[in-house]
Every structure is written in C-alpha cells, then in structure tokens.
Design a protein around this motif. Structure first.
Motif, short mmCIF file in Angstrom:
data_model
loop_
_atom_site.label_atom_id
_atom_site.label_comp_id
_atom_site.label_asym_id
_atom_site.label_seq_id
_atom_site.Cartn_x
_atom_site.Cartn_y
_atom_site.Cartn_z
N GLY A 137 0.91 -1.31 -0.05
CA GLY A 137 0.11 -0.07 0.02
C GLY A 137 0.78 1.57 0.41
O GLY A 137 0.11 2.46 0.21
N MET A 139 2.28 2.89 -2.60
CA MET A 139 2.08 4.09 -3.49
C MET A 139 0.52 4.85 -2.50
O MET A 139 0.54 6.03 -3.32
CB MET A 139 1.85 3.36 -4.54
CG MET A 139 3.49 3.15 -5.25
SD MET A 139 3.17 2.49 -6.83
CE MET A 139 4.89 2.24 -7.62
N ASP A 140 -0.08 3.68 -2.04
CA ASP A 140 -1.36 4.38 -2.19
C ASP A 140 -1.47 5.88 -1.15
O ASP A 140 -2.45 6.47 -0.74
CB ASP A 140 -2.37 3.89 -2.11
CG ASP A 140 -2.46 2.59 -2.48
OD1 ASP A 140 -3.26 2.96 -4.01
OD2 ASP A 140 -1.50 1.76 -3.09
N THR A 172 8.06 6.29 -5.46
CA THR A 172 7.01 5.78 -4.50
C THR A 172 5.62 6.85 -4.69
O THR A 172 5.19 5.84 -5.29
CB THR A 172 7.12 5.45 -3.08
OG1 THR A 172 7.72 4.02 -2.77
CG2 THR A 172 5.75 4.42 -3.01
N GLY A 173 6.36 7.50 -5.30
CA GLY A 173 5.69 9.06 -5.22
C GLY A 173 6.24 10.11 -5.74
O GLY A 173 7.36 10.37 -5.56
#
Lengths: 216, 229
Positions: A137, A139-140, A172-173
């Motif tokens: 989870g 990246m979310d 990741t982001g």
C-alpha cells in the motif's frame, strides 16, 4: 514522551518516534507504515483521540495482542495480531484505500530509502536486478494522506545521505513527503527548500556539508 | 441463485469444496481473497489444487506464505501468472523460487489500485483514473491525464472467472458477514467474478441475519461451502 533529547547526540529510534507522536494533531486519523513507524504508536497519547488506520481494513486499531487476545482474523498491515479499541470499525479493501486516496487520513508515517528535496519518495524497490518487486500500500499511502511523514536514519550504512537532490531509486510517489524525521533532526519540505528544524549529533553546517544540500 | 454445499465432517467439507470448484477450467482467472493468512479461503484453494486446472491467473494481495494454501497451489505449477501487490515476504519461498527460475509471471499492482480495479469490474466501470503510482515505474506505459491540476493514470478493471472468498457466516440465500480484518478483499472480489464461491464457518437459516449488517448481499454469491471452523 521519554527522556529529553540532547542536541549533542543523535536521536534514538524511540526519540524520533516520540517526536513524531508529539507532532500528530489531536483527533487525527493516522496510518503508521510497517517497520520503524509502528514505534510511534508506543508514544501516542490515546487520550488525545488519535485514531489509527490499518490499510487491511480497520479504524481504531489498538496495540499488539498478547496471550489470549491473539486472533488470526485481527491483524495489522504488518500481519501482526492487534486488538481493537472502543469505536473501532472494519471495512473492505476498496473502502480502506478510498479512505486514503480520497484524502481522509490526516497523517501517514512511512520508512524510506531516499527522500528528495522536492518531497519525492523512494521506499519500495532498490532497483536491484534480482530483487522481487513488492509495493503493497506504499504508493497509495504516499499520495493519499494529507501529510506524509518519513521516519529514517539520515545516512545509509555507507555514509551516503538518504535526503537527496534527486532520488536514484525507483519512486513510490512524486512530491508527496512533507517532513522527514531522522536521527539528526527534522527536515521540513517547503516550497522554498528544505528547512532543518533542529540539529542533533552534528551542527547544521556539518549536516549541510555531509548531505551536500542547502538547508534553510 | 445461491447453492449451499454442506456435508458432515471434515471429509464432507472437503468433498463439498471439491464440488464447488469442479468446473474451474484451464486458463481461468481466479480471484483469491485474504491478506496473508487472514481471510485466506484455504479449504477452497486446496480443492482448486486437487482439481488440477492449469495455466491459471491468480489475483491475491500476496503470493503465498509458507507451504500451505496459496503457496501449495503455486507449488504444483498450476499458476501461469500472479497478480498481487506484495509477493515478497519472509515466508514466500515457493513463489520466490518460481519467479527467480522464470516459471511464473508477475504483475505487481499497488494495493489500492488492485482493490479498485476489481471494484470497477464488479461495478461495471470501464476503467478509471487513479493518482496512485503516478511518476513511478508501475505507471510506465499507462495513459496519463491531468485533472484539476493533479496527475492520474488510467487503470483497467480486473475481472475474475471465479472468486474464492472466505466469510464468517452465510444464510441460505448467500448473504454474508465477515469477521474483523479477515474481511479484506472478500466483498470486492465477490462482486468481480462470473462465479463466486464462498467458504464459511457456519450457515444460518434465511432470515436469521440482520439485513442491516449484511456486508455482501447474496446476489453476488453463487456457491457456499460450509467448512465448520
């Protein structure tokens, strides 16, 4: 909140965790990532009404379960048995991630391999050719929570800075991190640049030199 | 219409599970619930392993733990492709070996996109724009769009031929309630497959479940297997 940190020494993991806990606002909805960030839970004053979210489908997550409390159907994102607190709720995965992506979580605390000065985060994949990619989870969470705090050591085992001008590991982001809590102090990612809140175990100038970054 | 398969004893439960997955063909896409061991429909996975269908695509959050359940299915070589968010774990040696020796394909999907792609399939959504993964290797080659100043990537639905789900209690029309964090992917997967097979600890008479607490309505449920535990 543990013993008072001294600026002459690096912060321990527990001191970093206590500092993060202090900065989490009253009543916040918070997700603590797997690994070191789970230490923050030990320093949260539950009287302040902080509610923990776990992405496998629960709000109101409590501490690790012990003895008879262990229930294989009640685990956290790290697959550790936990207990529920009064007011807890369960929901399925699509709802759990809608909660994140929809901007309903106030804070998440994640570990990192690297954070860039613009807030880019790399924490899921080293890019090594034999590594099996696994993202979960991360990246979310990175793009979902209103504030993304990173908890990490400032320098890697080889002495290189993990706070960098540009990430070399796969991202990741993008531009998602707001603060980086490290053993050498807290770094705030701002539009004007990276601001060092207070230095521990080194002077601000030494940290500028070792990271190669212009710290405000 | 929901079929409830209930046979006495552990052997009976295994027979019922075998019956429930007897028509899974080679090449099927199978959505399998569970987050680690919580909510993993082990009895149904064991039945699928005994069924012997090959060339499967399996969707699960992980890629098996230890040597049981999903890991045991993978070990037979029946799975051609694994779609999951987090394959690598301390006890994922079965998958690790298959992957490193090139005997299984892997599609890594961020966990929220994985859930939402199945939700979309179940809800009749053609595709959707997600902010998750933007600017990362997992968005490479995907259509990107900026909406109100924010970047999104296009994500396609994941539809299953079968879903294997573990719930806690069912009634005879297939309404389901789950237990704690074992709920995880179950309700979403149940909506996203042509045939949804559910294992439960207990079945109650229709009318005994409070309609206000039903999590998965029976419309999504084709077969219920009672495992007594």
């Amino acid at each position: 909140m543990g013993e008072r940190a001294s600026t002459s020494e690096r912060l321990s993991k527990d001191q970093i965790a206590a500092m993060i806990a202090d900065d989490i606002p009253t009543g916040a909805f918070v997700n603590l990532g797997i690994g070191q960030p789970t230490l923050v839970a030990d320093h949260l004053d539950l009287e302040r009404g902080v509610v923990l979210h776990t992405e496998n489908g629960m709000l109101g997550m409590g501490r690790a379960a012990v003895g008879d409390e262990v229930d294989p159907d009640l685990i956290n994102a790290g697959k550790i048995p936990v207990v529920e607190t009064p007011g807890a709720s369960y929901f399925h995965h699509a709802d759990s991630f809608a909660m994140m992506r929809g901007g309903h979580l106030d804070v998440c605390v994640l570990g990192a391999f690297q954070v860039a000065v613009n807030g880019d985060l790399a924490n899921w994949h080293t890019g090594a050719p034999d590594a099996i990619p696994a993202v979960g989870g991360a990246m979310d969470l990175a793009i979902g929570a209103k504030d993304v705090f990173v908890m990490m050591t400032l320098f890697g085992k080889d002495g290189s800075s993990k706070l960098v001008r540009e990430c070399t590991y796969p991202l990741t982001g993008v531009a998602c991190v707001s603060r980086v809590y490290t053993d050498h102090g807290v770094f705030e990612i701002t539009p004007a640049g990276v601001r060092l809140r207070e230095a521990y175990g080194a002077t601000a100038d030494e940290l500028r030199h070792r990271t190669g970054l212009d710290l405000l | 219409m929901t079929t409830v398969l209930e046979r006495p004893g552990a052997e009976g439960a295994a027979t019922a599970a075998d019956e429930a997955v007897a028509d899974v063909p080679d090449g099927a896409t199978v959505l399998i619930g569970g987050f680690g061991a919580a909510g993993q429909p082990v009895e149904l996975i064991d039945a699928l392993r005994r069924r012997g269908a090959r060339d499967l695509t399996v969707v699960n959050n992980n890629a098996g733990n230890g040597d049981t359940g999903l890991a045991a299915l993978l070990a037979t070589g029946a799975v051609r492709k694994m779609v999951c968010s987090f394959p690598r774990q301390s006890d994922s040696w079965v998958f690790d070996d298959l992957y490193r020796s090139g005997r299984i394909e892997l599609e890594v999907v961020p966990q929220g996109n994985l859930a939402e792609r199945m939700r979309a399939a179940g809800a009749g959504i053609g595709a959707f724009f997600s902010p998750t993964g933007v600017g990362t290797p997992l968005a490479e080659g995907k259509e990107e769009r900026t909406i109100d100043g924010r970047r999104y990537v296009l994500e396609m639905p994941i539809r299953g031929d079968y879903a294997l789900v573990k719930a806690h209690v069912a009634d005879r029309v297939g309404n389901l309630v789950y237990r704690k964090t074992a709920r995880n992917f179950g309700p979403v997967m149940a909506t996203a497959a042509t045939t949804t097979v559910v294992q439960v600890s207990r079945v109650v008479e229709t009318g005994e479940l409070d309609p206000e607490v039903v999590v998965t309505p029976g419309i999504y449920v084709d077969r219920v297997v009672v495992t007594h535990g």
